[in-house]
Motif scaffolding. Structure first.
Motif, PDB file in Angstrom:
ATOM      1  N   THR A  38       0.950  -1.064  -0.176  1.00 51.59           N
ATOM      2  CA  THR A  38      -0.012   0.179  -0.125  1.00 51.59           C
ATOM      3  C   THR A  38       0.926   1.185  -0.027  1.00 51.59           C
ATOM      4  O   THR A  38       2.076   1.080   0.254  1.00 51.59           O
ATOM      5  CB  THR A  38      -0.926   0.110   1.252  1.00 51.59           C
ATOM      6  N   ASN A  39       0.389   2.287  -0.198  1.00 50.41           N
ATOM      7  CA  ASN A  39       0.995   3.707  -0.197  1.00 50.41           C
ATOM      8  C   ASN A  39       0.897   4.233   1.045  1.00 50.41           C
ATOM      9  O   ASN A  39      -0.460   4.341   1.791  1.00 50.41           O
ATOM     10  CB  ASN A  39       0.447   4.646  -1.205  1.00 50.41           C
ATOM     11  N   ASN A  40       2.011   4.486   1.748  1.00 54.55           N
ATOM     12  CA  ASN A  40       2.043   5.372   2.978  1.00 54.55           C
ATOM     13  C   ASN A  40       1.992   6.723   2.693  1.00 54.55           C
ATOM     14  O   ASN A  40       3.236   7.089   2.371  1.00 54.55           O
ATOM     15  CB  ASN A  40       2.964   4.808   3.853  1.00 54.55           C
ATOM     16  N   LYS A  41       1.328   7.675   3.110  1.00 54.08           N
ATOM     17  CA  LYS A  41       1.392   9.141   2.888  1.00 54.08           C
ATOM     18  C   LYS A  41       0.920  10.035   4.203  1.00 54.08           C
ATOM     19  O   LYS A  41       0.127   9.448   5.087  1.00 54.08           O
ATOM     20  CB  LYS A  41       0.447   9.436   1.508  1.00 54.08           C
ATOM     21  N   ASN A  42       1.533  11.046   4.160  1.00 63.12           N
ATOM     22  CA  ASN A  42       1.346  11.834   5.084  1.00 63.12           C
ATOM     23  C   ASN A  42       0.997  13.155   4.731  1.00 63.12           C
ATOM     24  O   ASN A  42       1.881  13.569   3.357  1.00 63.12           O
ATOM     25  CB  ASN A  42       2.483  12.165   6.275  1.00 63.12           C
ATOM     26  N   ASP A  43       0.227  14.144   4.927  1.00 66.50           N
ATOM     27  CA  ASP A  43      -0.170  15.291   4.500  1.00 66.50           C
ATOM     28  C   ASP A  43      -0.534  16.187   5.587  1.00 66.50           C
ATOM     29  O   ASP A  43      -1.707  16.063   5.940  1.00 66.50           O
ATOM     30  CB  ASP A  43      -1.291  15.263   3.228  1.00 66.50           C
ATOM     31  N   MET A  44       0.170  16.986   6.149  1.00 66.39           N
ATOM     32  CA  MET A  44      -0.145  17.664   7.297  1.00 66.39           C
ATOM     33  C   MET A  44       0.371  19.229   7.243  1.00 66.39           C
ATOM     34  O   MET A  44       1.191  19.708   6.158  1.00 66.39           O
ATOM     35  CB  MET A  44       0.760  17.172   8.458  1.00 66.39           C
ATOM     36  N   THR A  45      -0.426  20.278   7.974  1.00 71.40           N
ATOM     37  CA  THR A  45      -0.137  21.429   8.279  1.00 71.40           C
ATOM     38  C   THR A  45      -0.232  21.655   9.687  1.00 71.40           C
ATOM     39  O   THR A  45      -1.130  21.105  10.466  1.00 71.40           O
ATOM     40  CB  THR A  45      -0.988  22.556   7.549  1.00 71.40           C
ATOM     41  N   ALA A  46       0.518  22.539  10.244  1.00 70.73           N
ATOM     42  CA  ALA A  46       0.685  22.781  11.703  1.00 70.73           C
ATOM     43  C   ALA A  46       1.237  24.249  11.684  1.00 70.73           C
ATOM     44  O   ALA A  46       1.735  24.822  10.911  1.00 70.73           O
ATOM     45  CB  ALA A  46       1.384  21.654  12.610  1.00 70.73           C
ATOM     46  N   GLY A  47       0.781  24.739  13.081  1.00 72.11           N
ATOM     47  CA  GLY A  47       1.088  26.005  13.397  1.00 72.11           C
ATOM     48  C   GLY A  47       1.295  26.363  14.851  1.00 72.11           C
ATOM     49  O   GLY A  47       0.781  25.600  15.700  1.00 72.11           O
ATOM     50  N   GLN A  48       1.936  27.158  15.320  1.00 75.25           N
ATOM     51  CA  GLN A  48       2.257  27.669  16.781  1.00 75.25           C
ATOM     52  C   GLN A  48       2.556  29.184  16.806  1.00 75.25           C
ATOM     53  O   GLN A  48       3.133  29.804  16.244  1.00 75.25           O
ATOM     54  CB  GLN A  48       3.752  26.938  17.303  1.00 75.25           C
ATOM     55  N   LEU A  49       1.516  29.609  17.763  1.00 79.15           N
ATOM     56  CA  LEU A  49       1.252  30.963  18.201  1.00 79.15           C
ATOM     57  C   LEU A  49       1.846  31.063  19.582  1.00 79.15           C
ATOM     58  O   LEU A  49       1.371  30.482  20.440  1.00 79.15           O
ATOM     59  CB  LEU A  49       0.214  31.819  17.998  1.00 79.15           C
ATOM     60  N   SER A  93       1.987   8.019   9.378  1.00 79.01           N
ATOM     61  CA  SER A  93       2.353   7.095   8.528  1.00 79.01           C
ATOM     62  C   SER A  93       3.850   6.794   8.341  1.00 79.01           C
ATOM     63  O   SER A  93       4.542   7.620   8.637  1.00 79.01           O
ATOM     64  CB  SER A  93       1.676   7.298   7.021  1.00 79.01           C
ATOM     65  N   PRO A  94       4.427   5.560   8.137  1.00 80.92           N
ATOM     66  CA  PRO A  94       5.855   5.153   8.187  1.00 80.92           C
ATOM     67  C   PRO A  94       6.478   6.174   7.062  1.00 80.92           C
ATOM     68  O   PRO A  94       5.852   6.420   6.184  1.00 80.92           O
ATOM     69  CB  PRO A  94       5.864   3.827   7.798  1.00 80.92           C
ATOM     70  N   VAL A  95       7.790   6.481   7.510  1.00 81.16           N
ATOM     71  CA  VAL A  95       8.650   7.229   6.580  1.00 81.16           C
ATOM     72  C   VAL A  95      10.091   6.412   6.432  1.00 81.16           C
ATOM     73  O   VAL A  95      10.597   6.235   7.904  1.00 81.16           O
ATOM     74  CB  VAL A  95       8.779   8.592   7.118  1.00 81.16           C
ATOM     75  N   GLN A  96      10.404   6.017   5.336  1.00 84.64           N
ATOM     76  CA  GLN A  96      11.743   5.374   5.208  1.00 84.64           C
ATOM     77  C   GLN A  96      12.866   6.289   5.272  1.00 84.64           C
ATOM     78  O   GLN A  96      12.730   7.317   4.394  1.00 84.64           O
ATOM     79  CB  GLN A  96      11.448   4.812   3.965  1.00 84.64           C
TER      80      GLN A  96
END
Length: 833
Positions: free
Chosen positions: A485-496, A579-582
């Motif tokens: 299978t395809n393991n994907k991550n698609d994230m946005t994040a922020g800090q104030l 999700s895993p990252v190689q």
């Protein structure tokens, strides 16, 4: 005030303060003016004024702050024939000056070579300069900040013969309007001699030789040092020595030169054994840099720094990783042939106006990196190929403006930084069972501060308000034969972050002691969004992070400093990549999805003692640090895959470090002796293959250094590191010895001819009952003729072919064996104009 009978001020007189027949402080008059600071318990002291051509004056005065007016009568003195020599070392206030030629020899070709000879100063392998164990905060050439943190360009290219003196600026305050505010920073100022001022100068060098292949290297540095303008331009190319990583690096730190994608994926070719890189890596590098600074007005300067570097490096090594797994350990054997190539252009433009009542600084900077790694690998007898490519860049601007109105000072600062990594790719080819990993990230950061400082007698009140914001976007995509299978991550994040950090500071009228207390109060708002699962999370935290600082100056010779601080910081977008990252052919990273919350308590005690005129320097530090984290690193290890993640498990890490440094300069035989001792203890937890283990790690070692020229014909340099490391967990106790000795003997049978032999002797324990000793021997013949230097060098004369060592990594053991570069013969011609 010191005057003659006509009322004119006397210049160059020596004013000494004596208590109990011991001189405790002195100063040199400047047109009659002088200022002597001292600390003693005596109720009365003697003030002695001496100057050639005048009768000495001796007065007994009370031990209190006062103004003294002294009149000296002229005295005729018949002078005999004398040879005038500048003092090797002298002190005026907080400035310690070394007359460089008093410490150097013919073999000290560069400024970096000469700085290593100065008492109290240490030059690390990276080129970083320390004084009494403390990193310098600024590096000046004739008072101008030409290079910022990249001062390696100066120390490796400026000939020692062009430098008149080196000043150590203790308690250095870089901002003129804050000169009355105590600082424990230390800076270096280089005074060029008249031969290097007002006219272009340069150093040029060319080398050719043969080893495993043909060798060449060429370099040139053009320089100009005027009172209002300075420049250094360099050009280097060759495959003999590695130079780009040192001269292109900022030794003052600055921004974290690592994007989120680079932090996640790492660099496949960053293995760094405890050995000089030129011993095992075959480089092919080129670099140029242009640096200038123009003094626009008496207080304003404009600085520009542009450089480009290309680095290609190849080396071979074998690694055996022994992973703890209860009764039966897991072993992974690898043989790696690393080939890495990178391009890195960068620039900075800095405008600074350092006026007495205001300070303006604006810095525009940027850097790009293009990296490619190829690693043919043999793992457990099976051949495969690892390839990595990476592109990233950052650009930013820092602005700061401070101004002063009577007892009130204001400061306004703002910084913005954009960091983009459009592509990181990893490909592992293994007989059709391929792994394809890609990642990209985009980050934006801004930090803003408004601060007011109110002076009230000997106290100061700091009232800073800061507003910081960061936003990150990151995507990863893993396609692996291990999982269909395809393991994907698609994230946005922020800090104030909003912080109010009041500080109280009290400074003794004579600066005998300084006390500071901080109580920063901070609110953090953190959010993240998973675009694949369409989930959102929001967090808010309230933190109070107090700290205290105390600096006590027992006398002009000794200082005690202590600091206690509590800090708190949080993780980032990488915590939410579930999700895993190689990251290489055997390693996968899987984040916990839980935000890291790290808290740290640090206590530091420092003491230094120095008698500059007797050339004794002592410094000692004890540091304790306790770190608390809500997440614990966890690994699942199999023979073909290592999965690294985090568990929600609050845990503590304890660290204790003790350091002692002693330096003595024996001027009569031009000998500098240094002895540094270091002890480190660490205790923490590790989780591996469902086994929770508490382990402790200790290291104790000494590092003696000797540079000596007992006579003009012989020079001896020695540096050593002798240490023993201990590791204990469960019922297992392990330890290993490590010894590294570097010895260099130089003989000058006739003027301008230098014969030298040097050796690196390394003895390391490979296992509990096995050790290996490696000896590397080099020979050099150098002939100096006017502005030319001719050198014939034989490197690795014994043709040693490998270097082995073992380290403890947590509860695991890693054993390395590096292939070394073979015997090399090199001829070098250098010229100084």
């Amino acid at each position: 005030m010191l005057r003659d009978v006509s009322g004119a001020g006397i210049d160059g007189a020596i004013i000494k303060i004596s208590a109990d027949s011991t001189v405790i402080a002195y100063a040199i008059s400047d047109k009659g003016h002088f200022n002597v600071a001292f600390h003693t318990g005596s109720k009365k002291v003697k003030l002695i004024a001496e100057s050639m051509g005048y009768e000495s004056v001796e007065n007994e005065i009370l031990n209190m702050s006062q103004t003294c007016n002294i009149t000296m009568k002229e005295k005729a003195t018949e002078l005999k024939e004398v040879v005038v020599k500048a003092p090797a070392i002298y002190q005026r206030g907080d400035t310690l000056s070394f007359h460089l030629s008093a410490y150097t020899t013919q073999s000290d070709y560069t400024l970096k070579d000469a700085l290593k000879k100065l008492p109290g100063i240490d030059v690390e392998k990276s080129g970083n300069i320390k004084y009494l164990g403390k990193d310098i905060s600024n590096f000046y050439i004739d008072g101008l900040d030409l290079l910022g943190g990249k001062y390696n360009i100066a120390t490796t290219n400026i000939p020692a013969s062009y430098v008149n003196s080196v000043q150590v600026l203790n308690n250095h305050q870089a901002v003129n309007m804050n000169k009355d505010i105590f600082s424990d920073n230390v800076a270096i100022n280089i005074h060029m001699n008249n031969n290097a001022r007002f006219k272009p100068i340069g150093t040029y060098e060319g080398s050719v030789g043969y080893g495993d292949d043909w060798l060449y290297q060429a370099s040139g540095a053009g320089m100009l040092f005027k009172p209002k303008f300075q420049t250094i331009a360099t050009l280097k190319i060759g495959n003999v020595h590695s130079f780009t990583s040192d001269e292109a690096a900022s030794l003052f730190g600055g921004i974290e030169e690592e994007s989120k994608a680079e932090k996640l994926m790492g660099n496949l070719s960053t293995s760094t054994p405890p050995l000089d890189q030129d011993r095992y890596a075959s480089p092919a590098e080129r670099m140029f840099s242009v640096n200038f600074i123009q003094k626009i007005t008496e207080t304003a300067t404009l600085r520009g720094n542009v450089d480009y570097s290309y680095s290609k490096s190849q080396y071979d090594y074998d690694i055996q990783r022994n992973f703890y797994d209860g009764d039966e350990n897991i072993i992974i054997d690898q043989g790696i042939n690393s080939l890495s190539a990178s391009h890195a252009p960068s620039f900075s433009i800095v405008y600074k106006n350092n006026a007495p009542t205001s300070y303006l600084n604006n810095s525009l900077f940027g850097k790009a990196t293009f990296l490619r790694n190829d690693l043919p690998t043999t793992e457990n007898g099976q051949a495969l190929m690892q390839q990595q490519s990476m592109r990233d860049y950052y650009i930013g601007n820092n602005f700061s403006y401070s101004w002063r109105r009577k007892k009130l000072r204001w400061r306004l600062s703002s910084s913005v930084l954009l960091f983009n990594t459009p592509q990181v790719r990893l490909t592992v080819t293994n007989e059709g069972n391929d792994i394809h990993q890609s990642a990209n990230s985009l980050s934006f950061q801004t930090k803003n501060l408004l601060s007011a400082i109110y002076d009230f007698k000997n106290s100061r009140f700091y009232l800073p308000l800061s507003l910081n914001y960061s936003a990150d976007k990151m995507q990863t995509d893993l396609r692996s034969y291990r999982e269909n299978t395809n393991n994907k991550n698609d994230m946005t994040a922020g800090q104030l972050s909003v912080a109010f950090a009041p500080r109280y500071e009290y400074t003794h009228p004579k600066r005998i002691y300084v006390f500071r207390a901080d109580v920063p109060v901070r609110m953090d708002y953190i959010y993240n969004r998973n675009h694949i699962q369409n989930e959102k999370d929001k967090f808010s935290f309230f933190s109070v992070c107090p700290g205290i600082y105390f600096n006590y100056k027992f006398s002009s010779r000794s200082t005690f400093r202590t600091q206690v601080a509590y800090t708190r910081n949080f993780g980032d977008i990488l915590d939410f990549l579930t999700s895993p990252v190689q990251t290489d052919n055997t390693t996968q990273k899987i984040s916990s999805g839980i935000l890291q919350d790290n808290q740290s308590l640090m206590a530091n005690l420092h003491y230094d003692y120095k008698i500059p005129l007797d050339m004794w320097f002592v410094n000692a530090d004890i540091i304790y640090q306790r770190e608390h984290s809500n997440l614990l690193t966890s690994q699942k290890v199999a023979s073909d895959l290592i999965q690294s993640t985090y568990l929600y498990m609050p845990n503590n890490t304890h660290n204790t470090t003790a350091q002692l440094g002693i330096t003595k300069q024996i001027e009569s035989i031009k000998t500098k002796i240094s002895l540094n001792g270091l002890y480190i203890w660490r205790q923490q937890q590790a989780e591996q293959n469902n086994l929770l283990t508490t382990y402790s790690w200790q290291s104790v070692g000494i590092s003696p250094t000797v540079t000596s020229q007992p006579c003009k014909y012989v020079e001896l340099d020695y540096s050593g590191e002798i240490s023993k490391t201990f590791l204990s967990y469960e019922d297992i106790k392990r330890s290993y010895w490590s010894q590294v000795h570097k010895i260099s003997l130089k003989i000058t049978p006739i003027h301008s001819l230098i014969l030298s032999a040097s050796s690196d002797i390394v003895k390391k324990d490979l296992s509990e009952n096995q050790s290996k000793t490696t000896g590397l021997l080099d020979f050099d013949i150098t002939w100096l003729f006017k502005a030319f230097r001719f050198n014939l060098s034989l490197q690795n004369a014994l043709n040693q072919d490998s270097y082995s060592y073992t380290i403890y990594n947590s509860i695991n053991t890693y054993s390395y064996n590096y292939k070394l570069r073979g015997r090399e013969l090199l001829f070098t011609l250098a010229m100084t104009l």
